[in-house]
Design a protein around this motif. Structure first.
Motif, PDB file in Angstrom:
ATOM      1  N   GLY A 142      -4.100  32.342 -20.839  1.00  0.00           N
ATOM      2  CA  GLY A 142      -3.867  33.199 -19.680  1.00  0.00           C
ATOM      3  C   GLY A 142      -4.970  33.140 -18.637  1.00  0.00           C
ATOM      4  N   TYR A 143      -6.178  32.858 -19.079  1.00  0.00           N
ATOM      5  CA  TYR A 143      -7.312  32.853 -18.144  1.00  0.00           C
ATOM      6  C   TYR A 143      -8.310  31.755 -18.506  1.00  0.00           C
ATOM      7  N   GLY A 144      -8.957  31.223 -17.476  1.00  0.00           N
ATOM      8  CA  GLY A 144     -10.080  30.328 -17.705  1.00  0.00           C
ATOM      9  C   GLY A 144     -11.336  31.152 -17.931  1.00  0.00           C
ATOM     10  N   GLY A 145     -12.393  30.492 -18.338  1.00  0.00           N
ATOM     11  CA  GLY A 145     -13.708  31.134 -18.440  1.00  0.00           C
ATOM     12  C   GLY A 145     -13.874  32.122 -19.583  1.00  0.00           C
ATOM     13  N   GLN A 146     -13.051  32.041 -20.629  1.00  0.00           N
ATOM     14  CA  GLN A 146     -13.187  32.972 -21.756  1.00  0.00           C
ATOM     15  C   GLN A 146     -14.079  32.380 -22.854  1.00  0.00           C
ATOM     16  N   LYS A 147     -14.445  33.268 -23.790  1.00  0.00           N
ATOM     17  CA  LYS A 147     -15.363  32.885 -24.866  1.00  0.00           C
ATOM     18  C   LYS A 147     -14.616  32.143 -25.984  1.00  0.00           C
ATOM     19  N   PHE A 148     -15.202  31.086 -26.424  1.00  0.00           N
ATOM     20  CA  PHE A 148     -14.683  30.233 -27.509  1.00  0.00           C
ATOM     21  C   PHE A 148     -14.537  31.034 -28.807  1.00  0.00           C
ATOM     22  N   ILE A 149     -13.372  30.912 -29.463  1.00  0.00           N
ATOM     23  CA  ILE A 149     -13.139  31.589 -30.759  1.00  0.00           C
ATOM     24  C   ILE A 149     -13.417  30.566 -31.874  1.00  0.00           C
ATOM     25  N   PRO A 150     -14.537  30.742 -32.618  1.00  0.00           N
ATOM     26  CA  PRO A 150     -14.993  29.671 -33.530  1.00  0.00           C
ATOM     27  C   PRO A 150     -14.035  29.323 -34.667  1.00  0.00           C
ATOM     28  N   ASN A 151     -13.093  30.227 -35.013  1.00  0.00           N
ATOM     29  CA  ASN A 151     -12.152  29.913 -36.104  1.00  0.00           C
ATOM     30  C   ASN A 151     -11.335  28.643 -35.831  1.00  0.00           C
ATOM     31  N   VAL A 152     -11.273  28.226 -34.560  1.00  0.00           N
ATOM     32  CA  VAL A 152     -10.531  27.004 -34.231  1.00  0.00           C
ATOM     33  C   VAL A 152     -11.159  25.778 -34.902  1.00  0.00           C
ATOM     34  N   LEU A 153     -12.435  25.878 -35.262  1.00  0.00           N
ATOM     35  CA  LEU A 153     -13.079  24.746 -35.945  1.00  0.00           C
ATOM     36  C   LEU A 153     -12.435  24.528 -37.316  1.00  0.00           C
ATOM     37  N   ASN A 154     -12.180  25.638 -38.059  1.00  0.00           N
ATOM     38  CA  ASN A 154     -11.490  25.525 -39.364  1.00  0.00           C
ATOM     39  C   ASN A 154     -10.079  24.987 -39.166  1.00  0.00           C
ATOM     40  N   LYS A 184     -19.099  19.262 -29.022  1.00  0.00           N
ATOM     41  CA  LYS A 184     -19.717  18.491 -30.108  1.00  0.00           C
ATOM     42  C   LYS A 184     -19.174  18.986 -31.460  1.00  0.00           C
ATOM     43  N   GLN A 185     -19.118  20.313 -31.624  1.00  0.00           N
ATOM     44  CA  GLN A 185     -18.613  20.879 -32.891  1.00  0.00           C
ATOM     45  C   GLN A 185     -17.153  20.477 -33.125  1.00  0.00           C
ATOM     46  N   LEU A 186     -16.354  20.551 -32.054  1.00  0.00           N
ATOM     47  CA  LEU A 186     -14.928  20.224 -32.175  1.00  0.00           C
ATOM     48  C   LEU A 186     -14.734  18.762 -32.554  1.00  0.00           C
ATOM     49  N   LEU A 187     -15.537  17.877 -31.946  1.00  0.00           N
ATOM     50  CA  LEU A 187     -15.413  16.445 -32.271  1.00  0.00           C
ATOM     51  C   LEU A 187     -15.819  16.204 -33.726  1.00  0.00           C
ATOM     52  N   ASP A 188     -16.850  16.911 -34.178  1.00  0.00           N
ATOM     53  CA  ASP A 188     -17.288  16.772 -35.575  1.00  0.00           C
ATOM     54  C   ASP A 188     -16.212  17.256 -36.552  1.00  0.00           C
ATOM     55  N   HIS A 189     -15.344  18.181 -36.126  1.00  0.00           N
ATOM     56  CA  HIS A 189     -14.290  18.708 -37.007  1.00  0.00           C
ATOM     57  C   HIS A 189     -12.978  17.927 -36.873  1.00  0.00           C
ATOM     58  N   GLY A 190     -12.923  16.932 -35.979  1.00  0.00           N
ATOM     59  CA  GLY A 190     -11.730  16.069 -35.930  1.00  0.00           C
ATOM     60  C   GLY A 190     -10.872  16.159 -34.675  1.00  0.00           C
ATOM     61  N   ALA A 191     -11.347  16.831 -33.606  1.00  0.00           N
ATOM     62  CA  ALA A 191     -10.556  16.895 -32.362  1.00  0.00           C
ATOM     63  C   ALA A 191     -10.527  15.519 -31.687  1.00  0.00           C
ATOM     64  N   ASP A 192      -9.404  15.214 -31.020  1.00  0.00           N
ATOM     65  CA  ASP A 192      -9.235  13.928 -30.331  1.00  0.00           C
ATOM     66  C   ASP A 192      -9.221  14.069 -28.812  1.00  0.00           C
ATOM     67  N   VAL A 193      -8.814  15.248 -28.316  1.00  0.00           N
ATOM     68  CA  VAL A 193      -8.690  15.481 -26.872  1.00  0.00           C
ATOM     69  C   VAL A 193      -9.270  16.859 -26.568  1.00  0.00           C
ATOM     70  N   LEU A 194     -10.171  16.943 -25.599  1.00  0.00           N
ATOM     71  CA  LEU A 194     -10.744  18.234 -25.232  1.00  0.00           C
ATOM     72  C   LEU A 194     -10.384  18.583 -23.796  1.00  0.00           C
TER      73      LEU A 194
END
Ligand code: DX5
Ligand code: ZN
Length: 216
Positions: A142-154, A184-194
């Motif tokens: 819904g909005y840009g500029g929000q805080k990253f929710i770290p559970n997405v790494l799991n 960097k964290q997302l790439l380490d957990h297996g993300a392909d597109v950011l």
């Protein structure tokens, strides 16, 4: 690490859209991420078809369209005629997800499904093999500029494990609160597109930030 970067135009200067699209054209970005919001599925409006038509004429990057709308299958034919590359619908907005995905692919576009932060990746078990990409939201849409929710790494690691177990090539995209550290964290957990919006467009020199992100 080799991955695809899709800057979100939502954080661009809407008074200078052409300038900012051309900036992306000249940059090392891989795709252009376009956030369509309807004020119903998400509590905000962004831009719609007429604006998208103009963007499509100016952009030389593949268009990565993220539809945060109810009834997201309504625009399949229109967007395919514009040459959209990736047609991305929300899991939470589709009652007949399998049918929608087949319609997107029949129209000649790549099919992606997005899940919100509270939606489990395991709900995608029976549709994964039909998808070109899954987008994991790392903020509530819904909005840009929000805080990253770290559970997405799991969730990224869980989804990667499912994709490898099924021997698929499905891409994992993550969107929301992406900066140099979270990328960097997302790439380490297996993300392909950011996807990154404010981190790129709020910078004094967005092209340099794109180069820096691409060389992580
Ligand atoms: C949020 C959108 C995002 C947004 C990301 O609903 O889907 O694409 O533009 O913005 P940042 O990178 O600023 O979190
Ligand atoms: Zn988005």
């Amino acid at each position: 690490m080799s991955y695809l970067l899709s800057p979100s135009l939502l954080a661009a200067d809407f008074g200078n859209l052409e300038r900012d699209i051309k900036l992306i054209n000249k940059s090392e970005a891989d795709w252009l991420h376009l956030d369509i919001m309807d004020g119903v599925f998400v509590p905000n409006l962004s831009f719609g078809i007429p604006v998208l038509e103009h963007i499509a004429k100016i952009s030389t990057k593949p268009l990565d369209v993220h539809l945060m709308i109810v009834e997201p299958d309504k625009y399949i034919s229109k967007l395919s005629k514009m040459g959209v590359y990736m047609y991305n619908v929300h899991y939470e907005a589709c009652t007949h997800l399998h049918r929608v995905v087949q319609k997107i692919k029949s129209a000649g576009m790549k099919a992606a499904v997005t899940i919100n932060p509270a939606t489990s990746v395991f709900l995608l078990e029976d549709i994964l093999e039909d998808l070109d990409m899954v987008l994991l939201m790392s903020v509530n849409p819904g909005y840009g500029g929000q805080k990253f929710i770290p559970n997405v790494l799991n969730k990224t690691a869980q989804l990667k494990e499912m994709i490898l177990r099924k021997q698929l090539n499905t891409l994992i995209q993550v969107d929301g609160g992406v900066n140099d550290k979270t990328a960097k964290q997302l790439l380490d957990h297996g993300a392909d597109v950011l996807v990154a919006g404010s981190y790129i467009f709020d910078a004094d020199d967005p092209s340099t930030v794109i180069s820096q992100l691409k060389s992580l």
